[in-house]
Structures are given as C-alpha cells and as structure tokens.
Scaffold this motif. Structure first.
Motif, PDB file in Angstrom:
ATOM      1  N   VAL A  61     -14.146  58.167 -60.136  1.00  0.00           N
ATOM      2  CA  VAL A  61     -13.137  59.161 -60.517  1.00  0.00           C
ATOM      3  C   VAL A  61     -12.414  58.690 -61.771  1.00  0.00           C
ATOM      4  N   ASP A  62     -12.291  59.563 -62.738  1.00  0.00           N
ATOM      5  CA  ASP A  62     -11.545  59.262 -63.960  1.00  0.00           C
ATOM      6  C   ASP A  62     -10.052  59.208 -63.628  1.00  0.00           C
ATOM      7  N   LEU A  63      -9.406  58.117 -64.023  1.00  0.00           N
ATOM      8  CA  LEU A  63      -7.985  57.960 -63.712  1.00  0.00           C
ATOM      9  C   LEU A  63      -7.131  59.093 -64.278  1.00  0.00           C
ATOM     10  N   ALA A  64      -7.622  59.730 -65.328  1.00  0.00           N
ATOM     11  CA  ALA A  64      -6.844  60.825 -65.921  1.00  0.00           C
ATOM     12  C   ALA A  64      -6.598  61.943 -64.902  1.00  0.00           C
ATOM     13  N   LEU A  65      -7.499  62.087 -63.924  1.00  0.00           N
ATOM     14  CA  LEU A  65      -7.317  63.123 -62.904  1.00  0.00           C
ATOM     15  C   LEU A  65      -6.105  62.832 -62.014  1.00  0.00           C
ATOM     16  N   LEU A  66      -5.704  61.584 -61.961  1.00  0.00           N
ATOM     17  CA  LEU A  66      -4.643  61.191 -61.028  1.00  0.00           C
ATOM     18  C   LEU A  66      -3.267  61.192 -61.681  1.00  0.00           C
ATOM     19  N   GLU A  67      -3.209  61.565 -62.956  1.00  0.00           N
ATOM     20  CA  GLU A  67      -1.945  61.840 -63.641  1.00  0.00           C
ATOM     21  C   GLU A  67      -0.883  60.770 -63.430  1.00  0.00           C
ATOM     22  N   LYS A  68      -1.160  59.582 -63.917  1.00  0.00           N
ATOM     23  CA  LYS A  68      -0.179  58.490 -63.938  1.00  0.00           C
ATOM     24  C   LYS A  68       0.250  58.034 -62.546  1.00  0.00           C
ATOM     25  N   THR A  69      -0.524  58.357 -61.518  1.00  0.00           N
ATOM     26  CA  THR A  69      -0.267  57.777 -60.204  1.00  0.00           C
ATOM     27  C   THR A  69      -0.462  56.265 -60.307  1.00  0.00           C
ATOM     28  N   ALA A 171      -3.060  49.749 -40.467  1.00  0.00           N
ATOM     29  CA  ALA A 171      -3.132  50.574 -41.683  1.00  0.00           C
ATOM     30  C   ALA A 171      -4.556  50.455 -42.228  1.00  0.00           C
ATOM     31  N   ASP A 172      -5.472  51.217 -41.633  1.00  0.00           N
ATOM     32  CA  ASP A 172      -6.903  51.018 -41.882  1.00  0.00           C
ATOM     33  C   ASP A 172      -7.369  51.765 -43.133  1.00  0.00           C
ATOM     34  N   TYR A 173      -6.737  51.449 -44.255  1.00  0.00           N
ATOM     35  CA  TYR A 173      -7.125  52.048 -45.534  1.00  0.00           C
ATOM     36  C   TYR A 173      -6.842  51.028 -46.624  1.00  0.00           C
ATOM     37  N   LEU A 174      -7.480  51.223 -47.767  1.00  0.00           N
ATOM     38  CA  LEU A 174      -7.278  50.328 -48.905  1.00  0.00           C
ATOM     39  C   LEU A 174      -6.119  50.830 -49.750  1.00  0.00           C
ATOM     40  N   VAL A 175      -5.341  49.919 -50.290  1.00  0.00           N
ATOM     41  CA  VAL A 175      -4.294  50.268 -51.235  1.00  0.00           C
ATOM     42  C   VAL A 175      -4.705  49.722 -52.596  1.00  0.00           C
ATOM     43  N   VAL A 176      -4.686  50.591 -53.608  1.00  0.00           N
ATOM     44  CA  VAL A 176      -5.136  50.218 -54.949  1.00  0.00           C
ATOM     45  C   VAL A 176      -4.028  50.509 -55.956  1.00  0.00           C
ATOM     46  N   ASP A 177      -3.744  49.538 -56.813  1.00  0.00           N
ATOM     47  CA  ASP A 177      -2.784  49.713 -57.896  1.00  0.00           C
ATOM     48  C   ASP A 177      -3.565  50.016 -59.177  1.00  0.00           C
ATOM     49  N   LEU A 178      -3.479  51.277 -59.615  1.00  0.00           N
ATOM     50  CA  LEU A 178      -4.284  51.727 -60.745  1.00  0.00           C
ATOM     51  C   LEU A 178      -3.782  51.181 -62.084  1.00  0.00           C
ATOM     52  N   THR A 179      -2.615  50.553 -62.071  1.00  0.00           N
ATOM     53  CA  THR A 179      -2.074  50.029 -63.334  1.00  0.00           C
ATOM     54  C   THR A 179      -2.533  48.600 -63.609  1.00  0.00           C
ATOM     55  N   LYS A 180      -3.180  47.972 -62.622  1.00  0.00           N
ATOM     56  CA  LYS A 180      -3.589  46.577 -62.775  1.00  0.00           C
ATOM     57  C   LYS A 180      -5.089  46.505 -63.080  1.00  0.00           C
ATOM     58  N   PRO A 181      -5.509  45.472 -63.828  1.00  0.00           N
ATOM     59  CA  PRO A 181      -6.937  45.377 -64.162  1.00  0.00           C
ATOM     60  C   PRO A 181      -7.794  45.081 -62.929  1.00  0.00           C
ATOM     61  N   TYR A 182      -9.030  45.571 -62.971  1.00  0.00           N
ATOM     62  CA  TYR A 182      -9.992  45.299 -61.898  1.00  0.00           C
ATOM     63  C   TYR A 182     -10.229  43.800 -61.782  1.00  0.00           C
ATOM     64  N   GLN A 183     -10.284  43.290 -60.562  1.00  0.00           N
ATOM     65  CA  GLN A 183     -10.698  41.902 -60.397  1.00  0.00           C
ATOM     66  C   GLN A 183     -11.658  41.782 -59.232  1.00  0.00           C
TER      67      GLN A 183
END
Length: 263
Positions: A61-69, A171-183
């Motif tokens: 998914v392109d991050l642009a779709l998530l509008e600065k989430t 809390a059986d889901y992943l939490v992702v911070d879209l502002t941080k680089p992939y590692q």
C-alpha cells in the motif's frame, strides 16, 4: 495470481500464489520446553516443516493513501474455505495460541476448556465481552509458568494476579509507525514494550519477514529481556524473504508432506 511483475494501481499492488514459507521456529523443542519446564532448544535447532509452500497474499500500500497517519494496526488472518469460514490463525502474536493459550494444566479457572478455537473466532481489534476473563486467566497462568522456566521471576504480577504481558498478548495485531524507517530486525514488539515502560518507541514496529521473532518472544517470556537472548537454535529461513516485491521466496517445487500433529 502468480504475477510477480504486476503494476501498482490506485496506490495498491497485490500478489497471490504459493511461496516458500518464511516462518522459522523449532516448534517441537518449544512444546518440549512447555511440557518439561526446562529449556529444550538445541543449537542448531531445526525449522518445523522446513520447505513447505504456503498460499500467500501480499498487499503493498502506498503511504500516500493513509494521509499522514502515523500509527496503524494491522491484522492478517487465515481462514478455511467454504460456506462456513473458520479462522485458524491470525497474526500479530505468533504462537500465542499454541504456547500461551493451549496448555491447560496451569489454569486454575478454566482447566478443561479448549480456548483456542474461541479465541480465533474473535475480532482482533474488538474482543467480545464474553470471554476476555477466560483468556486473561489462561494467559496469566501460562505466562507465569514461562517466566519461571529460568528459575527466577522477571515479571511481577499486580494485585489481581495479572501478568504484565497479558494485555500485550491479547492485542493480537501488529502496530506499525509509518514515520520510522523500515528495519529488518529488532522492531517486533518494540513499540508495545516501550509503551509498557512509558517510554518513546524508537522503531517502525511491526514484524519483518526475516526477523527472528520467536527468539524475541521466548526472551521476553522467560527473562523479560534482562538476561541472555533465549534462542530456539533457528535464526533464519532456509530461503529468506527479499527486499523486492513480492518479498516471499519462490515456492518449493517439492514441498515436504505434513507429519501428523495436533490442532
């Protein structure tokens, strides 16, 4: 289906087809550890059913779709086919079902209850009101058991007997911070554990395909990260994921057949 080179449309790119299963874990050694209360991992260990091919769905998914989430929650589910779908797996907390909800003998509240099928029927983002007390009792008991495997208590329970990791595991889901680089390593549960400590998280969170997440889980369960890393002797998939779409390696042309096992 099976199109590795399909273009992105409307900010989304999708692949579906069989790929090499990237999951790495010495499952029999983990079950032996639970059964005996003593670490049963060997070095090296072996990946249970290594080389199996799994039907895979990859969505980019392109991050642009998530509008600065900044923070998102992600659930991926495996369901049976047919008119009546049974959810058999949901990823956020791998092996929470078999290692933390499955064993019954330590649970003083619901000792005879097979809880995993009920748990799998839940909406991960919105647990129903009927069963969380049962999940909590089972997790409190089994998490305390895991904590004691090294002979010392690293997670203190509160006045109600709640284990500090119980809410995190429910809390059986992943939490992702879209502002941080992939590692590639070290981000799994980092956001959640930082939040528990009241600290700012430092990573993107989520769960990278090549991250040895089971070592992270075993280490947190047993010594809360205060001791050495608890390794299951398996550190990487035989065919690791790549950095290019669709990320998962080519399927095994001759996958092994599944040995008989429970649930």
């Amino acid at each position: 289906m099976n199109d590795e080179h399909n273009a992105s449309a409307h900010g989304v790119r999708v692949f579906a087809g069989p790929r090499w299963d990237p999951f790495m874990m010495d499952a029999p050694a983990a079950l032996k550890t639970i059964a005996t209360g003593t670490l049963a991992f060997t070095d090296p260990g072996s990946i249970y059913l290594d080389g199996k091919s799994v039907l895979s769905l990859v969505v980019e998914v392109d991050l642009a779709l998530l509008e600065k989430t900044e923070l998102i929650g992600v659930v991926a589910e495996t369901l049976t086919r047919g008119k009546f779908n049974v959810r058999i797996e949901r990823v956020g907390r791998p092996e929470v079902k078999n290692m933390m909800l499955g064993p019954k003998q330590h649970d003083q509240v619901n000792r005879d209850l097979e809880i995993r099928d009920i748990y799998n029927s839940e909406d991960a983002f919105n647990l129903g009101e009927s069963y969380p007390g049962a999940y909590r009792a089972r997790l409190n008991a089994n998490l305390a058991y895991w904590d004691g495997i090294d002979g010392k208590v690293d997670w203190a329970t509160n006045a109600n007997g709640d284990h500090p990791l119980t809410d995190l595991m429910m809390a059986d889901y992943l939490v992702v911070d879209l502002t941080k680089p992939y590692q590639e390593t070290g981000s799994f549960l980092e956001i959640e554990l930082a939040a528990m400590r009241g600290q700012e998280h430092e990573s993107c969170g989520g769960r990278a395909l090549n991250d040895d997440v089971m070592d992270t889980i075993f280490t947190q369960l047993i010594n809360a990260g205060y001791g050495p890393v608890i390794r299951d002797g398996v550190d990487a998939a035989t065919r690791p994921a790549t950095r290019t779409f669709p990320y998962l390696a080519e399927p095994n042309p001759d996958p092994p057949s599944a040995p008989a096992h429970h649930h």
